[in-house]
Design a protein around this motif. Structure first.
Motif, PDB file in Angstrom:
ATOM      1  N   GLY A  36       0.798  -1.214   0.000  1.00 29.89           N
ATOM      2  CA  GLY A  36       0.000   0.000   0.000  1.00 29.89           C
ATOM      3  C   GLY A  36       0.830   1.264   0.000  1.00 29.89           C
ATOM      4  O   GLY A  36       0.306   2.353  -0.210  1.00 29.89           O
ATOM      5  N   GLN A  37       2.128   1.122   0.238  1.00 29.50           N
ATOM      6  CA  GLN A  37       3.034   2.264   0.196  1.00 29.50           C
ATOM      7  C   GLN A  37       3.881   2.173  -1.079  1.00 29.50           C
ATOM      8  O   GLN A  37       4.520   1.150  -1.335  1.00 29.50           O
ATOM      9  CB  GLN A  37       3.947   2.285   1.427  1.00 29.50           C
ATOM     10  N   TRP A  38       3.905   3.237  -1.849  1.00 31.98           N
ATOM     11  CA  TRP A  38       4.532   3.212  -3.163  1.00 31.98           C
ATOM     12  C   TRP A  38       6.017   2.848  -3.098  1.00 31.98           C
ATOM     13  O   TRP A  38       6.525   2.141  -3.961  1.00 31.98           O
ATOM     14  CB  TRP A  38       4.368   4.557  -3.861  1.00 31.98           C
ATOM     15  N   ARG A  39       6.728   3.285  -2.049  1.00 30.19           N
ATOM     16  CA  ARG A  39       8.167   3.025  -1.999  1.00 30.19           C
ATOM     17  C   ARG A  39       8.456   1.521  -1.940  1.00 30.19           C
ATOM     18  O   ARG A  39       9.469   1.060  -2.471  1.00 30.19           O
ATOM     19  CB  ARG A  39       8.804   3.735  -0.812  1.00 30.19           C
ATOM     20  N   TYR A  40       7.575   0.740  -1.315  1.00 34.40           N
ATOM     21  CA  TYR A  40       7.776  -0.706  -1.256  1.00 34.40           C
ATOM     22  C   TYR A  40       7.109  -1.417  -2.440  1.00 34.40           C
ATOM     23  O   TYR A  40       7.633  -2.396  -2.956  1.00 34.40           O
ATOM     24  CB  TYR A  40       7.241  -1.262   0.061  1.00 34.40           C
ATOM     25  N   LEU A  41       5.931  -0.913  -2.853  1.00 33.63           N
ATOM     26  CA  LEU A  41       5.272  -1.490  -4.028  1.00 33.63           C
ATOM     27  C   LEU A  41       6.154  -1.347  -5.257  1.00 33.63           C
ATOM     28  O   LEU A  41       6.252  -2.259  -6.081  1.00 33.63           O
ATOM     29  CB  LEU A  41       3.921  -0.807  -4.254  1.00 33.63           C
ATOM     30  N   LYS A  42       6.826  -0.203  -5.389  1.00 35.11           N
ATOM     31  CA  LYS A  42       7.725   0.025  -6.516  1.00 35.11           C
ATOM     32  C   LYS A  42       8.847  -1.011  -6.536  1.00 35.11           C
ATOM     33  O   LYS A  42       9.188  -1.552  -7.594  1.00 35.11           O
ATOM     34  CB  LYS A  42       8.311   1.436  -6.434  1.00 35.11           C
ATOM     35  N   LEU A  43       9.391  -1.308  -5.379  1.00 38.59           N
ATOM     36  CA  LEU A  43      10.444  -2.319  -5.304  1.00 38.59           C
ATOM     37  C   LEU A  43       9.926  -3.697  -5.700  1.00 38.59           C
ATOM     38  O   LEU A  43      10.618  -4.467  -6.367  1.00 38.59           O
ATOM     39  CB  LEU A  43      11.016  -2.365  -3.881  1.00 38.59           C
TER      40      LEU A  43
END
Length: 554
Positions: free
Chosen positions: A239-246
């Protein structure tokens, strides 16, 4: 915000902890044995549970059931990943092994289609999905558990042991299948195939005993004692882009390529040798087993290499090398496994001349479609005989014809015939085609005396070396991408989407493409394109993190 390093120095790793790490890897061997057993017996499963379908459709259906186990792996990754990040790594080990082992044991006890009808394949699907669910939680637990014990400068080498469990599990399944085949002889096809599944009960008991002795990961124990575990690991990880992006970078830049390379090397090559080139299954299993023995140490070698030069270059080099060499390697399989087939393809090429509108896409996952046109009948006959053919366009409404060298055969249309008459007409046509193929020099099976075993073994080892390059550093690079509190969840989902979808459906997609195109090598375009795309994406977006302290929380 960074905190004090929790990395464990080499000298601080006690010998009993090393034994625990080995035990974690050994436990996954048994889980992979259960999962791969179905893959190595796909042809037998097709005959037992899909006997109401024609041979080609039954085999594709069996491959789909094999793939069904991969469909639910991402769900297992979420369910068990969340449990592992909330309650700990050890508890998931015990739960996943019990689910996996019990499901496999039940496959060995399941009545066939002839015994209970359509209920048999339905129950088989459910058991395969339970296996996939359990395996979805297994990998993340093993990878995080070992990585969180390992010294930072040897993380690639230590986690590479986890990666070897897949090949060792496959090797164990092949050894058991070969042994049972030898003991049961002709009875293997009727009841002997059940013995390897029933043998998993012994492995289940052993695995539970081993895993009961394990201790929790020190990194997880530390954040739990400090009250820093994530209250909602799924929503935080995705749900957080910084981890979803990874996660997206890992999926498309690493895992998609790794999956197609590895599954081509270990599964599609095996299916290609037995189903397309008609190599004796026992010979194929022995070759694959020997190649596994030779290539398994390469996982440790490439894991250590990733500690020195980085995970990213090793993985992407494996993807690129595989993409550039798959076509020549598989043509080499034909040349060395069935040279008579290779010679016949050159001297007596096959052509299907048809009205394109008369030809349906030969992919029937439900077994309900009716392929009854003359083009459908012609394609099915050649596909069943593993014949490579070209297509020629005829005028609208023309009847499909097959040319084999100088022989011309008209394909029947069975649309308006009764089921009995249609089956008889198709059988007569297939006999005519088989006779024409034999006359043109096409062999019905590979001649054992003409098989070049050393060259086949070499090609298999090369393929598996590419698979080792892509898989060996994978656990380390995934673990290094995410913080401890969400690591299990965040790395498990992309791993199982990559291997479950890109890899799990690979045999089915490849064989469907071959059936549609008429080219026995056409299915290779799928792994080649995916591997090339993954290489490009990984080169652009994946960041090397091998020197990162994974105990530091951001």
């Amino acid at each position: 915000m960074q905190q004090e390093s929790l990395a464990v120095p080499v000298s601080a790793i006690a010998s009993d902890e090393r034994r625990i790490i080995v035990a974690a890897s050994l436990g996954t061997v048994f889980e992979w044995y259960d999962f791969f057993l179905y893959g190595s017996l796909a042809a037998v499963i097709a005959a037992q549970f899909f006997s109401s379908l024609n041979t080609t459709t039954a085999f594709i259906f069996a491959l789909l059931i094999f793939a069904a186990g991969f469909v639910v792996r991402p769900i297992g990754a979420l369910v068990f990943g969340r449990l592992g990040d909330l309650a700990g790594r050890k508890k998931t080990f015990l739960l996943t092994i019990v689910i996996m082992g019990t499901s496999t044991l039940c496959v060995g006890l399941l009545p066939s289609y002839n015994d209970i009808g359509v209920a048999a394949p339905i129950i088989l699907v459910l058991l395969r999905m339970l296996q996939g669910l359990a395996l979805g939680g297994e990998y993340g637990a093993a990878a995080t558990y070992v990585a969180e014990h390992a010294p930072s400068d040897r993380r690639g080498a230590w986690t590479a042991w986890v990666q070897t469990t897949s090949t060792i599990g496959l090797l164990l399944s092949l050894v058991v299948v070969i042994s049972v085949r030898a003991l049961t002889g002709p009875a293997f096809e009727s009841w002997g195939w059940r013995v390897p599944f029933l043998f998993s009960g012994v492995l289940l008991a052993t695995s539970v005993y081993v895993r009961m002795s394990m201790h929790e990961s020190p990194a997880f124990q530390r954040i739990k004692s400090q009250g820093k575990t994530s209250p909602a690991p799924i929503s935080e990880a995705f749900g957080q882009w910084r981890y979803l992006k990874l996660s997206l970078q890992a999926l498309f830049g690493l895992l998609a390529g790794q999956a197609v390379v590895w599954f081509t090397a270990l599964f599609y090559a095996m299916f290609f040798l037995t189903q397309t080139l008609k190599l004796n299954p026992v010979t194929t299993n022995m070759l694959v087993g020997m190649a596994l023995v030779i290539s398994t140490p390469l996982y440790i070698l490439f894991g250590k290499l990733s500690d020195r030069i980085g995970r990213k270059p090793v993985i992407l080099a494996g993807c690129l090398l595989a993409a550039l060499t798959l076509f020549p390697i598989f043509r080499g399989f034909t040349m060395y496994a069935n040279p008579a087939l290779a010679a016949a393809q050159r001297s007596a090429p096959i052509v299907i001349a048809s009205d394109p509108a008369d030809c349906a896409f030969q992919f029937n996952p439900t077994g309900t479609a009716s392929f009854s046109s003359s083009c459908d009948i012609a394609r099915r006959a050649l596909s069943a005989l593993s014949a490579n053919y070209d297509s020629e366009r005829l005028a609208a409404g023309a009847t499909t014809r097959i040319r084999i060298g100088a022989t011309d055969i008209e394909a029947p249309t069975v649309r308006d015939l009764t089921p009995v008459a249609a089956k008889a007409a198709e059988a007569r046509f297939q006999r005519d085609v088989a006779k024409a193929l034999a006359t043109a020099g096409y062999p019905s099976k590979a001649d054992p005396a003409a098989v070049n075993l050393p060259m086949l073994l070499l090609l298999l080892v090369i393929l598996m070396a590419f698979g080792a390059m892509t898989l060996a550093p994978m656990a380390a690079i995934l673990v290094e991408m995410f913080p401890t509190r969400i690591r299990y969840t965040a790395m498990s989902l992309p791993y199982h989407i990559g291997n479950g979808y890109f890899g799990g459906f690979l045999p089915t997609i490849c064989f469907a493409l071959v059936t549609q195109s008429g080219d026995i090598y056409f299915g290779l375009w799928y792994p080649v394109i995916v591997a090339l795309a993954s290489t490009a994406i990984g080169a652009l977006f994946i960041r090397e993190r091998r020197n990162q302290d994974i105990a530091l929380e951001d």
